[in-house]
Design an enzyme around this catalytic site. Sequence first.
Site, PDB file in Angstrom:
ATOM      1  N   HIS A  60       0.733  -1.302  -0.122  1.00 28.82           N
ATOM      2  CA  HIS A  60      -0.047   0.110  -0.102  1.00 28.82           C
ATOM      3  C   HIS A  60       0.857   1.382  -0.093  1.00 28.82           C
ATOM      4  CE1 HIS A  60       0.833  -0.510   4.370  1.00 28.82           C
ATOM      5  NE2 HIS A  60       0.465   0.809   4.417  1.00 28.82           N
ATOM      6  N   HIS A  62       0.600   5.523   1.060  1.00 28.94           N
ATOM      7  CA  HIS A  62      -0.198   6.978   1.566  1.00 28.94           C
ATOM      8  C   HIS A  62       0.513   8.005   1.105  1.00 28.94           C
ATOM      9  CE1 HIS A  62      -1.827   4.335   4.934  1.00 28.94           C
ATOM     10  NE2 HIS A  62      -0.592   3.923   5.276  1.00 28.94           N
ATOM     11  N   TYR A 142      11.604   4.328   0.126  1.00 31.75           N
ATOM     12  CA  TYR A 142      10.667   4.791  -0.730  1.00 31.75           C
ATOM     13  C   TYR A 142       9.614   5.691   0.050  1.00 31.75           C
ATOM     14  CZ  TYR A 142      12.428   0.508  -2.991  1.00 31.75           C
ATOM     15  OH  TYR A 142      12.949  -0.202  -3.442  1.00 31.75           O
TER      16      TYR A 142
END
Length: 172
Positions: A60, A62, A142
Amino acid sequence: MSQYRRSYQKNGCYFFTVVTHHRMPLFSDPDNVDLLRHAFKKVKTRYPFTLESIVILPDHLHCIWVLPDGDSDYSVRWRLIKTEVSKRIAASVNTRGEKLIWQRRFWEHTIRDENDWRRHMDYIFYNPVKHGLCKRPGDWPYSSFTHAVKKGWYKQSWGAEQPESIAGVNYE
């Protein structure tokens, strides 16, 4: 089917959570992270927005965006980003002909004020630590954390301990 209502504000600031299909760890592969980065750049040229922060985890991501004056359509941007990534990753296809790369929707939150913005920034940068992927936010490759440090928003040492601002918070 539920009637999901999204909040659209021109020149709005938004926090997003986007999840892979069945939480597949697609972004454990650095090549797929590069595909995602390329998709962001490509979409931003046609549909500009300011990417204030981002963290990409294996299953996932954000981020916080600010849309330009007079623009509130983050949905088209997410559709195009997801499509761009999906074109380049091999995956199974469902009965609708859709590649099984992403969850169908994404979660958004309209940032209300500076305290809300700070809490969501803290959440984004602390997320890899929360998931046991690194010891400090600055160790995660990342993330835009180093950019936030350069802007003076954070100290490099921030996040070795869970920030009080996000204790018990879960935006997954």
